[in-house]
Motif scaffolding. Structure first.
Motif, PDB file in Angstrom:
ATOM      1  N   ILE A   1      -9.208  -0.536  -6.225  1.00 19.42           N
ATOM      2  CA  ILE A   1      -7.945  -0.441  -5.826  1.00 19.42           C
ATOM      3  C   ILE A   1      -7.673  -1.693  -4.907  1.00 19.42           C
ATOM      4  N   ALA A   2      -8.920  -1.827  -3.851  1.00 26.67           N
ATOM      5  CA  ALA A   2      -8.938  -3.105  -3.118  1.00 26.67           C
ATOM      6  C   ALA A   2      -8.402  -4.222  -3.505  1.00 26.67           C
ATOM      7  N   GLU A   3      -8.841  -4.717  -4.926  1.00 25.44           N
ATOM      8  CA  GLU A   3      -8.642  -5.918  -5.379  1.00 25.44           C
ATOM      9  C   GLU A   3      -7.225  -6.122  -6.042  1.00 25.44           C
TER      10      GLU A   3
ATOM     11  N   ARG B   1      -4.833  -8.901  -4.984  1.00 25.93           N
ATOM     12  CA  ARG B   1      -4.178  -9.817  -5.890  1.00 25.93           C
ATOM     13  C   ARG B   1      -2.424  -9.806  -5.729  1.00 25.93           C
ATOM     14  N   VAL B   2      -2.195  -8.521  -5.467  1.00 29.44           N
ATOM     15  CA  VAL B   2      -0.602  -8.471  -5.308  1.00 29.44           C
ATOM     16  C   VAL B   2      -0.053  -9.073  -3.982  1.00 29.44           C
ATOM     17  N   LYS B   3      -1.061  -8.756  -2.955  1.00 32.35           N
ATOM     18  CA  LYS B   3      -0.568  -9.594  -1.726  1.00 32.35           C
ATOM     19  C   LYS B   3      -0.723 -11.079  -1.636  1.00 32.35           C
TER      20      LYS B   3
ATOM     21  N   ALA C   1      -8.069   2.218  -0.075  1.00 32.82           N
ATOM     22  CA  ALA C   1      -6.916   1.864   0.144  1.00 32.82           C
ATOM     23  C   ALA C   1      -6.324   1.537   1.278  1.00 32.82           C
ATOM     24  N   LYS C   2      -6.581   2.662   2.399  1.00 32.49           N
ATOM     25  CA  LYS C   2      -6.505   2.504   3.662  1.00 32.49           C
ATOM     26  C   LYS C   2      -6.969   1.331   4.432  1.00 32.49           C
ATOM     27  N   ALA C   3      -8.073   0.933   3.821  1.00 32.74           N
ATOM     28  CA  ALA C   3      -8.971  -0.204   4.339  1.00 32.74           C
ATOM     29  C   ALA C   3      -8.071  -1.560   4.117  1.00 32.74           C
ATOM     30  N   THR C   4      -7.300  -1.482   3.275  1.00 32.59           N
ATOM     31  CA  THR C   4      -6.354  -2.850   3.023  1.00 32.59           C
ATOM     32  C   THR C   4      -5.276  -3.003   3.970  1.00 32.59           C
ATOM     33  N   GLY C   5      -4.996  -2.020   4.714  1.00 30.81           N
ATOM     34  CA  GLY C   5      -3.882  -2.110   5.668  1.00 30.81           C
ATOM     35  C   GLY C   5      -2.507  -1.896   5.135  1.00 30.81           C
ATOM     36  N   VAL C   6      -2.394  -1.484   3.776  1.00 34.50           N
ATOM     37  CA  VAL C   6      -1.038  -1.141   3.365  1.00 34.50           C
ATOM     38  C   VAL C   6      -0.790   0.508   3.444  1.00 34.50           C
TER      39      VAL C   6
ATOM     40  N   ASN D   1      -1.101  -8.287 -14.285  1.00 28.57           N
ATOM     41  CA  ASN D   1      -0.834  -9.563 -13.539  1.00 28.57           C
ATOM     42  C   ASN D   1       0.140  -9.577 -12.611  1.00 28.57           C
ATOM     43  N   PRO D   2      -0.225  -9.888 -11.412  1.00 28.24           N
ATOM     44  CA  PRO D   2       0.826  -9.998 -10.373  1.00 28.24           C
ATOM     45  C   PRO D   2       2.058 -10.797 -10.808  1.00 28.24           C
ATOM     46  N   LYS D   3       1.792 -12.063 -11.386  1.00 30.34           N
ATOM     47  CA  LYS D   3       2.799 -12.702 -11.877  1.00 30.34           C
ATOM     48  C   LYS D   3       3.786 -12.129 -12.830  1.00 30.34           C
ATOM     49  N   ASP D   4       3.236 -11.279 -13.542  1.00 28.00           N
ATOM     50  CA  ASP D   4       4.158 -10.258 -14.535  1.00 28.00           C
ATOM     51  C   ASP D   4       4.993  -9.499 -13.690  1.00 28.00           C
TER      52      ASP D   4
END
Length: 301
Positions: A25-27, A31-33, A63-68, A108-111
């Motif tokens: 989840i963190a990755e 990638r989305v960010k 997930a919380k650790a990512t700041g979202v 893929n975030p580009k998708d």
């Protein structure tokens, strides 16, 4: 993450349903960010939401650790339920566009951006990514491939158009659809959303996406999948097209009653009596009338 600049800039919410995705989840969020903050997408601003679907591992804290923003289900409810929560959360946040991204690193975030674009350009209301229009970079197991082809055919049969990927995890929605979607069952989401958006007259398209092999977590698809998905699809179809559904059922019962009556008339000793025919005819008429009533209720929503 870029903050809102003015009320004229479209607001995109990226929501990520996750169940036992502690490793990935963190990755996924990173990638989305990275894609959103790449400087290539200055015509909208975005926020990320993770929907933790009652994970038994440490997905929530990861997930919380990512700041979202993280929305938590106390218990596991299913991908359909997590998707429903993500869509409703996006709508409540004021999103102009919401896009669902899988939490297993297979999108893929580009998708993701490619799915959002047709909505921002007002060319579509709902966009489904298709692995089969695009590219799958690994050998999908035969039973999974055949299963997807069958459910894509069945979904396409119900909506009257060609569907190439009825199990995609990458889906984008505009606000109009977010305001009126219906995701009835908790287990699966994609087939229900295809049928529901079609039934509500949305402009629905598929776009090609690239999908790598899943390296972490575990797919929710099992031998139970067909026995849960088919009833969900049929229930969704009846929900969005009650008149059509009940008309054909009622017509079949009505015609059976007429046939029974004709057979009894010509050979009363061999076939069921006139009472059976009358009951079937009246039942058929009642089913059709019920369809009309259900159709009126659905259209008022």
């Amino acid at each position: 993450m870029k903050e809102k600049q003015n009320f004229h800039t479209p607001f995109v919410v990226v929501f990520i349903p996750a169940y036992n995705e502690e490793e990935a989840i963190a990755e996924v969020v990173k990638r989305v960010k990275d894609e959103l903050e790449s400087g290539e997408h200055s015509d909208f601003y975005a926020q990320i939401v993770v929907v933790n679907d009652g994970s038994k591992d440490d997905t929530y804290n990861a997930a919380k650790a990512t700041g979202v923003k993280v929305v938590n289900h106390p218990v596991n409810m299913g991908l359909g339920a997590a998707t429903r929560t993500g869509m409703q959360t996006a709508f409540d946040m004021g999103a102009d566009v919401a896009v669902k991204v899988d939490g297993d690193l297979q999108n893929n975030p580009k998708d993701m951006i490619s799915a959002v674009r047709p909505i921002l350009e007002d060319k579509a209301d709902v966009v489904f990514g298709s692995r089969f229009l695009g590219r799958i970079t690994y050998k999908m197991p035969t039973h999974r491939s055949l299963g997807n082809k069958f459910f894509s055919w069945l979904t396409g049969f119900l909506v009257g158009r060609r569907i190439t990927d009825s199990s995609t995890g990458l889906i984008a929605f505009n606000r109009r659809y977010l305001s009126r979607f219906s995701l009835i069952m908790n287990y699966n989401e994609t087939q229900q959303l295809i049928i529901d958006s079609w039934g509500k007259g949305m402009r629905v398209i598929e776009i090609p996406i690239t999908t790598p092999e899943r390296k972490t977590g575990k797919s929710f698809i099992s031998w139970k999948y067909p026995f849960r998905v088919v009833p969900a699809m049929l229930r969704t179809y009846i929900h969005v097209k009650p008149l059509k559904s009940f008309f054909y059922i009622g017509l079949a019962v009505f015609l059976t009653g007429v046939l029974t009556g004709v057979l009894w008339f010509f050979d009363p000793d061999r076939f069921f009596g006139d009472a059976t025919a009358a009951i079937l005819i009246l039942t058929g008429i009642q089913i059709v009338l019920f369809g009309f009533l259900a159709d009126i209720i659905v259209k008022r929503r």
